[in-house]
Design a protein around this motif. Sequence first.
Motif, mmCIF file in Angstrom:
data_model
loop_
_atom_site.group_PDB
_atom_site.id
_atom_site.type_symbol
_atom_site.label_atom_id
_atom_site.label_comp_id
_atom_site.label_asym_id
_atom_site.label_seq_id
_atom_site.Cartn_x
_atom_site.Cartn_y
_atom_site.Cartn_z
ATOM 1 N N ILE A 153 0.553 -1.130 -0.973
ATOM 2 C CA ILE A 153 1.127 -2.542 -1.894
ATOM 3 C C ILE A 153 1.201 -1.602 -2.680
ATOM 4 O O ILE A 153 0.887 -0.529 -3.398
ATOM 5 C CB ILE A 153 -0.226 -3.346 -1.801
ATOM 6 C CG1 ILE A 153 0.105 -4.490 -0.931
ATOM 7 C CG2 ILE A 153 1.613 -4.332 -2.739
ATOM 8 C CD1 ILE A 153 -1.138 -5.372 -1.314
ATOM 9 N N ASP A 170 10.183 -6.220 -1.837
ATOM 10 C CA ASP A 170 10.016 -8.025 -0.599
ATOM 11 C C ASP A 170 9.699 -8.836 -1.712
ATOM 12 O O ASP A 170 9.973 -10.397 -1.145
ATOM 13 C CB ASP A 170 8.694 -7.831 -0.539
ATOM 14 C CG ASP A 170 8.519 -7.080 1.218
ATOM 15 O OD1 ASP A 170 9.105 -6.604 1.394
ATOM 16 O OD2 ASP A 170 7.918 -5.078 0.324
ATOM 17 N N ARG A 183 4.226 -3.384 1.781
ATOM 18 C CA ARG A 183 4.824 -4.369 0.256
ATOM 19 C C ARG A 183 4.975 -3.761 -0.804
ATOM 20 O O ARG A 183 4.046 -2.619 -1.160
ATOM 21 C CB ARG A 183 3.500 -5.602 0.464
ATOM 22 C CG ARG A 183 3.505 -6.386 1.469
ATOM 23 C CD ARG A 183 4.321 -7.169 1.938
ATOM 24 N NE ARG A 183 4.106 -8.866 0.880
ATOM 25 C CZ ARG A 183 5.438 -9.805 1.588
ATOM 26 N NH1 ARG A 183 6.148 -9.325 2.318
ATOM 27 N NH2 ARG A 183 4.987 -10.521 0.492
ATOM 28 N N ASN A 200 -1.470 -9.922 -2.174
ATOM 29 C CA ASN A 200 -0.563 -9.590 -0.939
ATOM 30 C C ASN A 200 -1.839 -8.628 -0.925
ATOM 31 O O ASN A 200 -2.045 -8.788 0.827
ATOM 32 C CB ASN A 200 0.331 -8.709 -1.607
ATOM 33 C CG ASN A 200 1.641 -9.085 -1.743
ATOM 34 O OD1 ASN A 200 2.377 -8.676 -0.671
ATOM 35 N ND2 ASN A 200 2.081 -9.971 -2.279
#
Length: 424
Positions: free
Chosen positions: A275, A353, A295, A368
Amino acid sequence: MLDDEAIGFSREVAIGEAELAQLPPRSGRTPEQQAAADQVHDRNRRLRVKFLRANVVEIYDRLTAQRTERPRLRELSLAAADAFPGLVPDEKQLTEELQHIQAAKEGREIDQGLFFREVLGNAATGDHLLETMRQPTERAVQLLPAFAESGEVRLDTVHVERRAGAAHLTVHNPDCLNAEDNELIHDMEIAVDLALLDEQVQVGVLRGSAMTHPRYLGKRVFSAGINLSKLHAGQISFVDFLLRRELGYIAKLAHGLFLGDDRPWQRSSAAKPWIAAVDTFAIGGGAQLLLVFDRVIAGADAYFSLPAAQEGIVPGAANLRLSRIAGPRLARQIILRGRKIWAPEPDARLLCDEVVDPRELDAAVEANVAMLSNPAVLANRRMLNFAEEPLAEFRSYMAEFAAEQSMRLYGGDVLDKVGGKWAG
């Protein structure tokens, strides 16, 4: 046969080196003298490429004991300089280059670029080198027991902390807006290795720290890209920065660690989902990084840009990845025109995203992390990356990148810029 060819090759290259030695250093040359130096380099580079293309597998096998040893980029290049004099710059020549600003260098890194183009361009040698560069660094292996026990490691420019199954990597280069340099690339690879090696980590998170720069004092910044002041000063290495970042930690983010070829039925790599949390901006190399993350969460006040054309260099593997992710039209607008994309724009949805209030980034990251901790994510992520970026395609791209980027470092337009507005 190779030894005989190597002797003849080295003898011919030495003639050109003797001619260069009769000229003043680059910074003191007349235009006529520089033209003479350019002719010598052209002649010698033709010899190097011819020798490499005829013998690259034998050369590589000699340097790696028939591919039973795994020297990394720098070690491989220095070994080639010792075994085949004149093929690439030796340690003395590289040390001499470091004494000069970029515009005053001889440009010997171009010869390293040509060498790695041929090594990476061959499937047998290139695949072996890619695997080598995706092995864990020695320093990460040394630090792993302490990190596994304490959940924290502080490197000079990156802080790694494990919290609730996530490894949080925080870039801490605050006086230059988290710009990348040789030291940061070194620390980032160690940090990524630790996250991938630690069995208690399910997800990796990358974020920038708060700044000490007056304009952004106390504000988090993701990345300002390459440190242009250090590029001007001649302190950005082609091998240890520009090539290592792509084949080292970024390749590990995308494709995982290479664990060896003695696992006949198990996966040969250790990968985890990643992420990126983008505060303020992701410029240049920072924007490149986002293209390998699973992400990307951005604050509503953040923007993305890849000012490659303005800088004059190639934006890493973004030319390989951005068209696939954002489409060829938008990729050309960003890379060739330097278009800046603000997080609230519709086109930003192709680069990130989620867009959230900057004050809610922490909560968004945690949500996330929970989502990507699902065990099935790993298998599906692996298959997505296998389909989107086969390693053979990545290797081919990096072969051309090696030569192109090394030459761009010494392009006239780049040298004019590093001697002008980037000097401060």
